[in-house]
Design an enzyme around this catalytic site. Sequence first.
Site, PDB file in Angstrom:
ATOM      1  N   GLU A 135       0.814  -1.215   0.000  1.00  0.00           N
ATOM      2  CA  GLU A 135       0.000   0.000   0.000  1.00  0.00           C
ATOM      3  C   GLU A 135       0.852   1.272   0.000  1.00  0.00           C
ATOM      4  O   GLU A 135       0.397   2.328   0.414  1.00  0.00           O
ATOM      5  CB  GLU A 135      -0.927  -0.012   1.218  1.00  0.00           C
ATOM      6  CG  GLU A 135      -1.869  -1.195   1.236  1.00  0.00           C
ATOM      7  CD  GLU A 135      -2.685  -1.276   2.514  1.00  0.00           C
ATOM      8  OE1 GLU A 135      -3.571  -0.440   2.697  1.00  0.00           O
ATOM      9  OE2 GLU A 135      -2.407  -2.173   3.340  1.00  0.00           O
ATOM     10  N   SER A 175      -6.664  -2.958   2.643  1.00  0.00           N
ATOM     11  CA  SER A 175      -7.050  -2.417   1.332  1.00  0.00           C
ATOM     12  C   SER A 175      -7.451  -3.497   0.340  1.00  0.00           C
ATOM     13  O   SER A 175      -7.264  -3.357  -0.865  1.00  0.00           O
ATOM     14  CB  SER A 175      -5.924  -1.558   0.744  1.00  0.00           C
ATOM     15  OG  SER A 175      -5.763  -0.380   1.484  1.00  0.00           O
ATOM     16  N   TYR A 213      -9.223   2.765  -4.898  1.00  0.00           N
ATOM     17  CA  TYR A 213      -8.296   3.867  -5.101  1.00  0.00           C
ATOM     18  C   TYR A 213      -8.255   4.410  -6.529  1.00  0.00           C
ATOM     19  O   TYR A 213      -7.383   5.206  -6.856  1.00  0.00           O
ATOM     20  CB  TYR A 213      -6.891   3.442  -4.655  1.00  0.00           C
ATOM     21  CG  TYR A 213      -6.857   3.088  -3.188  1.00  0.00           C
ATOM     22  CD1 TYR A 213      -7.139   4.043  -2.220  1.00  0.00           C
ATOM     23  CD2 TYR A 213      -6.578   1.797  -2.758  1.00  0.00           C
ATOM     24  CE1 TYR A 213      -7.136   3.726  -0.874  1.00  0.00           C
ATOM     25  CE2 TYR A 213      -6.573   1.475  -1.412  1.00  0.00           C
ATOM     26  CZ  TYR A 213      -6.848   2.442  -0.485  1.00  0.00           C
ATOM     27  OH  TYR A 213      -6.845   2.123   0.851  1.00  0.00           O
ATOM     28  N   ARG A 256     -11.678   2.632  10.851  1.00  0.00           N
ATOM     29  CA  ARG A 256     -12.777   2.383   9.923  1.00  0.00           C
ATOM     30  C   ARG A 256     -13.173   0.925  10.027  1.00  0.00           C
ATOM     31  O   ARG A 256     -12.313   0.033   9.951  1.00  0.00           O
ATOM     32  CB  ARG A 256     -12.364   2.718   8.492  1.00  0.00           C
ATOM     33  CG  ARG A 256     -13.549   2.819   7.519  1.00  0.00           C
ATOM     34  CD  ARG A 256     -13.107   2.934   6.083  1.00  0.00           C
ATOM     35  NE  ARG A 256     -12.618   1.653   5.587  1.00  0.00           N
ATOM     36  CZ  ARG A 256     -11.369   1.434   5.184  1.00  0.00           C
ATOM     37  NH1 ARG A 256     -10.472   2.394   5.224  1.00  0.00           N
ATOM     38  NH2 ARG A 256     -11.010   0.238   4.752  1.00  0.00           N
ATOM     39  N   ASP A 289     -15.313  -2.168   8.421  1.00  0.00           N
ATOM     40  CA  ASP A 289     -15.880  -2.608   7.147  1.00  0.00           C
ATOM     41  C   ASP A 289     -16.832  -3.772   7.376  1.00  0.00           C
ATOM     42  O   ASP A 289     -16.515  -4.712   8.130  1.00  0.00           O
ATOM     43  CB  ASP A 289     -14.765  -3.027   6.188  1.00  0.00           C
ATOM     44  CG  ASP A 289     -13.875  -1.855   5.788  1.00  0.00           C
ATOM     45  OD1 ASP A 289     -14.347  -0.697   5.866  1.00  0.00           O
ATOM     46  OD2 ASP A 289     -12.713  -2.092   5.420  1.00  0.00           O
ATOM     47  N   GLU A 348     -13.559  -6.362   9.262  1.00  0.00           N
ATOM     48  CA  GLU A 348     -12.272  -5.986   9.846  1.00  0.00           C
ATOM     49  C   GLU A 348     -12.324  -4.554  10.361  1.00  0.00           C
ATOM     50  O   GLU A 348     -13.219  -3.784  10.012  1.00  0.00           O
ATOM     51  CB  GLU A 348     -11.139  -6.127   8.829  1.00  0.00           C
ATOM     52  CG  GLU A 348     -11.267  -5.229   7.612  1.00  0.00           C
ATOM     53  CD  GLU A 348     -10.112  -5.406   6.640  1.00  0.00           C
ATOM     54  OE1 GLU A 348      -8.984  -5.660   7.094  1.00  0.00           O
ATOM     55  OE2 GLU A 348     -10.338  -5.283   5.420  1.00  0.00           O
ATOM     56  N   ASN A 369      -9.821  -1.201  10.495  1.00  0.00           N
ATOM     57  CA  ASN A 369      -8.620  -0.577   9.949  1.00  0.00           C
ATOM     58  C   ASN A 369      -8.137   0.509  10.902  1.00  0.00           C
ATOM     59  O   ASN A 369      -8.829   1.508  11.106  1.00  0.00           O
ATOM     60  CB  ASN A 369      -8.925   0.037   8.580  1.00  0.00           C
ATOM     61  CG  ASN A 369      -9.358  -0.991   7.572  1.00  0.00           C
ATOM     62  OD1 ASN A 369      -8.534  -1.605   6.912  1.00  0.00           O
ATOM     63  ND2 ASN A 369     -10.662  -1.215   7.466  1.00  0.00           N
ATOM     64  N   GLY A 398      -7.169   5.202   5.226  1.00  0.00           N
ATOM     65  CA  GLY A 398      -6.614   6.110   4.236  1.00  0.00           C
ATOM     66  C   GLY A 398      -7.039   7.553   4.452  1.00  0.00           C
ATOM     67  O   GLY A 398      -8.129   7.843   4.959  1.00  0.00           O
TER      68      GLY A 398
END
Length: 317
Positions: free
Chosen positions: A17, A143, A213, A252, A254, A270, A272, A276
């Site tokens: 990443e 990601s 992205y 974050r 998900d 998960e 994070n 980002g």
Amino acid sequence: MTAALHIVVLMGGWSAEREVSLASGKGVAEALESLGHRVTRIDMGRDVAQRLAEARPDLVFNALHGSPGEDGTIQGMLDLMGLRYTHSGRVASVIAIDKQLTKAMLVPHGIPMPGGRVVRSEELFRADPLPRPYVVKPINEGSSVGVAIVTEGGNYGHPIGRDTAGPWNQFDELLAEPFIRGRELTAAVLGHQALGVTELRPKSGFYDYDAKYTDGMTDHLYPAPIPDEVAAACERIALDAHRILGCRGATRADFRWDDSQGVDGLFLLEINTQPGMTPLSLVPEQARHRGIGYAQLCQRIVDEAMTADAAHAELAA
């Protein structure tokens, strides 16, 4: 707001990443400079400890994604160096980057997560570990790096072909989980505040690295067009997971939601701990919808890091 600080923005590195991290770091550095902070940018190399020691910052803004910036390695180094830093600490980072450890921590607290098990990649060449469709993914990448959905009519073979391209060629172990049909949801947490729920609708395929992205490849629907009880459950689970794992700063969460089952079809995938901060990233987007601009978001992450470390110092004394 804290006084003007000397802040190192740590970005780049050598994970899968890297490019996303560089974009996050660029945005953060420019935002902090616009607020009057003195910013030193460091693209992390093997000499990172020496460069940090020479910079002597008041705070390190950790804009790294993936290993070693998100898995507790950098956090442990910064702890040893006595440097303050943003986002989650070493223990929370070690747990959250490992999807199986995350389950072990959260499921006993009633957090709904998919079942499944860790498998050796060699096993996949002999037989399916779960009934199809199922998902395989690296245990400790973010990601959507290395995620594959194995379906009945897919082109991976029966069983998966040894020479077929996929994460089994890159990783010795993978997490196999049942595929949850339905919709992709995400909820950010900033400090102790949930920022709402976004539904992600990729225009083709699933919500993989490219969909995340590449501008225009995914529609972001905020607030998510979902029942109030499902939105409330997303926010509650995101906050509970943030708290149980001992996270700080921004995280974050998900989710996958099988809308045929109501709130019972909601599963956390998960957490994070280093979400980002690029122009397409979800945490800045949700913050903006809540009236928190990008620079203000960066400042709030800085403020929490400074306050948390001050409280920790008082306890240690």
